[in-house]
Design a protein around this motif. Sequence first.
Motif, mmCIF file in Angstrom:
data_model
loop_
_atom_site.group_PDB
_atom_site.id
_atom_site.type_symbol
_atom_site.label_atom_id
_atom_site.label_comp_id
_atom_site.label_asym_id
_atom_site.label_seq_id
_atom_site.Cartn_x
_atom_site.Cartn_y
_atom_site.Cartn_z
ATOM 1 N N UNK A 10 0.407 -18.222 -78.110
ATOM 2 C CA UNK A 10 -0.889 -17.541 -78.266
ATOM 3 C C UNK A 10 -2.187 -18.420 -77.404
ATOM 4 N N UNK A 11 -1.740 -18.336 -76.170
ATOM 5 C CA UNK A 11 -2.832 -18.595 -75.173
ATOM 6 C C UNK A 11 -3.789 -17.321 -75.345
ATOM 7 N N UNK A 12 -5.079 -17.200 -75.045
ATOM 8 C CA UNK A 12 -5.985 -16.290 -75.358
ATOM 9 C C UNK A 12 -5.840 -15.653 -73.947
ATOM 10 N N UNK A 13 -5.962 -14.056 -73.910
ATOM 11 C CA UNK A 13 -5.923 -13.496 -72.664
ATOM 12 C C UNK A 13 -6.895 -12.139 -72.851
ATOM 13 N N UNK A 14 -7.392 -11.831 -71.868
ATOM 14 C CA UNK A 14 -8.738 -10.698 -71.997
ATOM 15 C C UNK A 14 -7.740 -9.438 -71.332
ATOM 16 N N UNK A 15 -8.060 -8.535 -72.188
ATOM 17 C CA UNK A 15 -7.424 -7.286 -71.837
ATOM 18 C C UNK A 15 -8.340 -6.116 -71.890
ATOM 19 N N UNK A 16 -9.585 -6.254 -72.250
ATOM 20 C CA UNK A 16 -10.281 -5.279 -72.231
ATOM 21 C C UNK A 16 -11.637 -5.276 -71.353
ATOM 22 N N UNK B 62 6.213 -10.507 -76.511
ATOM 23 C CA UNK B 62 6.144 -8.978 -76.251
ATOM 24 C C UNK B 62 5.060 -8.832 -77.530
ATOM 25 N N UNK B 63 5.422 -9.185 -78.765
ATOM 26 C CA UNK B 63 4.171 -8.840 -79.727
ATOM 27 C C UNK B 63 3.067 -9.566 -79.425
ATOM 28 N N UNK B 64 2.900 -10.725 -78.910
ATOM 29 C CA UNK B 64 1.577 -11.420 -78.674
ATOM 30 C C UNK B 64 0.908 -10.569 -77.641
ATOM 31 N N UNK B 65 1.450 -10.432 -76.582
ATOM 32 C CA UNK B 65 1.017 -9.818 -75.381
ATOM 33 C C UNK B 65 0.677 -8.204 -75.478
ATOM 34 N N UNK B 66 1.589 -7.494 -75.995
ATOM 35 C CA UNK B 66 1.412 -6.197 -76.150
ATOM 36 C C UNK B 66 0.959 -5.513 -77.342
ATOM 37 N N UNK B 67 0.944 -6.332 -78.449
ATOM 38 C CA UNK B 67 0.366 -5.968 -79.767
ATOM 39 C C UNK B 67 -1.107 -6.604 -79.940
ATOM 40 N N UNK B 68 -0.826 -7.883 -80.145
ATOM 41 C CA UNK B 68 -2.030 -8.818 -80.729
ATOM 42 C C UNK B 68 -3.197 -8.792 -79.360
ATOM 43 N N UNK C 218 6.868 -4.410 -67.607
ATOM 44 C CA UNK C 218 5.518 -4.649 -68.267
ATOM 45 C C UNK C 218 5.118 -6.044 -68.462
ATOM 46 N N UNK C 219 6.334 -7.067 -68.866
ATOM 47 C CA UNK C 219 5.892 -8.253 -69.205
ATOM 48 C C UNK C 219 5.974 -9.058 -67.817
ATOM 49 N N UNK C 220 6.621 -8.629 -66.789
ATOM 50 C CA UNK C 220 6.212 -9.423 -65.503
ATOM 51 C C UNK C 220 5.162 -9.207 -65.000
ATOM 52 N N UNK D 13 3.023 -1.132 -80.428
ATOM 53 C CA UNK D 13 3.920 -2.166 -79.604
ATOM 54 C C UNK D 13 4.617 -2.890 -80.192
ATOM 55 N N UNK D 14 4.304 -3.129 -81.489
ATOM 56 C CA UNK D 14 5.031 -4.215 -82.509
ATOM 57 C C UNK D 14 6.403 -4.023 -82.694
ATOM 58 N N UNK D 15 7.281 -5.074 -82.410
ATOM 59 C CA UNK D 15 8.653 -5.127 -82.830
ATOM 60 C C UNK D 15 9.024 -6.192 -83.947
ATOM 61 N N UNK D 16 9.804 -5.672 -84.752
ATOM 62 C CA UNK D 16 10.458 -6.863 -85.797
ATOM 63 C C UNK D 16 11.347 -7.878 -85.212
ATOM 64 N N UNK D 17 11.099 -9.056 -85.724
ATOM 65 C CA UNK D 17 11.788 -10.222 -85.339
ATOM 66 C C UNK D 17 13.240 -9.809 -85.817
ATOM 67 N N UNK D 18 14.220 -9.692 -84.658
ATOM 68 C CA UNK D 18 15.759 -9.374 -85.021
ATOM 69 C C UNK D 18 16.635 -10.080 -83.946
ATOM 70 N N UNK D 19 16.015 -10.856 -83.022
ATOM 71 C CA UNK D 19 16.995 -11.515 -81.974
ATOM 72 C C UNK D 19 16.816 -13.133 -81.650
#
Length: 620
Positions: free
Chosen positions: A290-296, A234-240, A459-461, A247-253
């Motif tokens: 960390x595969x690259x994806x274009x979001x812009x 989620x952090x890689x897709x929706x933050x980075x 959203x991830x799906x 959209x960042x969430x701490x590592x906790x699970x």
Amino acid sequence: MHTAIASLEYGLTPPELPDYRPAEQIALNTDGWKQDSAWFQHASQGTATLPIPYNWLMALEEPKFSPWLIFWGEEELYTGDYLLRHGFIKQTATSGNPDALPIGLATTPSIYFPGINRKSTAIGFSCAACHTGQLLFQGKRYIIDGGAAMTDLGLLTKSLGAAFGQTVLSSQFPLFNGRFDRFAQRVLGLNDNILTRNQLKQELSATLRYLAKNSDVINVTEGFTRLDALNRIGNQVFDTALNRSANYSAIDAPVNFPHIWTTSWFNWVQYDGSIMQPLIRNAGEALGVEAYVDTTGPDSQRFASSINYHNLIEIEEWLAGKHPRQQQKFNGLRAPQWPASFPTIDHQLKTQGENIYREHCQDCHLPPVSSELFWTDKYWKKIKYIENGEKKTTEQTYLKLNIIPQEKIRTDPAQALILAKRTVDTTGLNLDTNICTPLNEQLNFVTFRDSATSSFALALGAFVQRTNLQWFKQSFTDESQINRLEGSRPNCLQAGQGYKARPLNGAWATAPFLHNGSIATIYDLLSTQEERPEVIQLGNQEFDPERLGIIQPNDKLNCIDVTQDKHSNYDDGLFLLNTCIDGNRNTGHIFDDNPAALGKIGPKLSHEQKMALIEYLKTI
């Protein structure tokens, strides 16, 4: 000034790591593969998991144990035995792996690196990085394809940062800069001159600044064998990828790296039974490492990515094999069999254990895969769903797993709550696409719309679906082939249903146990809550064939011990998992006579009953 120096020293000081123990390597379960498993172990997913170019990694020396010693002496290369101390598995050089990278590392050409502002060959995780197990027994190392990895990626991040940072620091000195000098010679080769060295220094410094801005917030340490995969994806897709830090969430699970034999034929995958389609699962995992994806870019080209779909699809075909029901056995990747070199199985005890399994385990985990009952229509079902108002059914049947509600099983809820509770801001991304989710007790396609508080699960799906569809378009994929490439299943997502109970074939080789890896042995898993250790040690690869799991120290620690100053998360380089912390709890799945025991699934088992059941589990 004092604070700045202390921060610098912390960042440049590597973690303590366990020693690497060389041993003869024996592969346990290669008979189901289409060909040598070396391809699977190094097949690129198109990822750049490690944040520096491949040639930099190969030129890097392991870090000094103190950054103040970098001016003296030469160290071994980082990718030698030092890298293996993080839990990776040694490999020899081959034509497909000329630099003898450990299992799970693969190269991908033409990846953009922000720090150097150009493309270069990247080094990333292959599928095997998280799904190849190992265990040591009597001086031999047994390799388990598709098993749970024993790596610690938090330690890898810290040690790589220290090694890289020490090299950058060395480059800033005109004298006593031997560490940088040797690094530059390896990287630049015949092109080593004053101009290229100055350029390299600038790129090193720029990369370090970039990395310093992208460190993780860790609320629950993952440690050996575990990763908070869903939050990291989620952090890689929706933050980075979106450059949207809200959209960042701490590592906790954190969860234990799952074993993947048999998985291709499940109706739902992931610990929480949240994903159905193989290509969604696999492409999402590639994005997470960390595969690259274009979001812009413009909508017509948005979601172009570096994912190596050809490899992802072939890997899944390897794992799955042909549909297993006709022959009544799995013919892709198979579960490991108890080796003949291990202690001999007591068949009288095993028969007793089979009866206990049938009485207390089979209702959730299904009959053993070797039984005729397992292959009947009771457990193999076609998937039914509604699309555009039309009732549809998959052509093939799939193994229908039991998903046990959280209020019944009572294991740690953290992982199951991620998709159910987390939201992400997808505003302006134009994820609009049709995805499938349970509605009124039926699987139904709905149109996902962008929102500032989108369901993370949906959203991830949708995000991964758009990425897959973009690749189909760019590769001119024939419409008639898409369903097959997707695994012949709809893109269905669900959240908060509980935890799935999978078949226990090969479970003896998958320690630690429970979804979060909070129990070191099956013996402890079969015990009451009071009998379970509060703290377990992870990172030791020695196998316990009696209790089935990871050898534990004789001196037991409790939660209070590991919160005192004399202890940290690690001791002698091994991870101490404190089960009194949310995300690490070892509750639930309890065998107890107390009717009030939370997560009770059966009566208290005697030592003899536990040992009988363990003996049986060695055989399935």
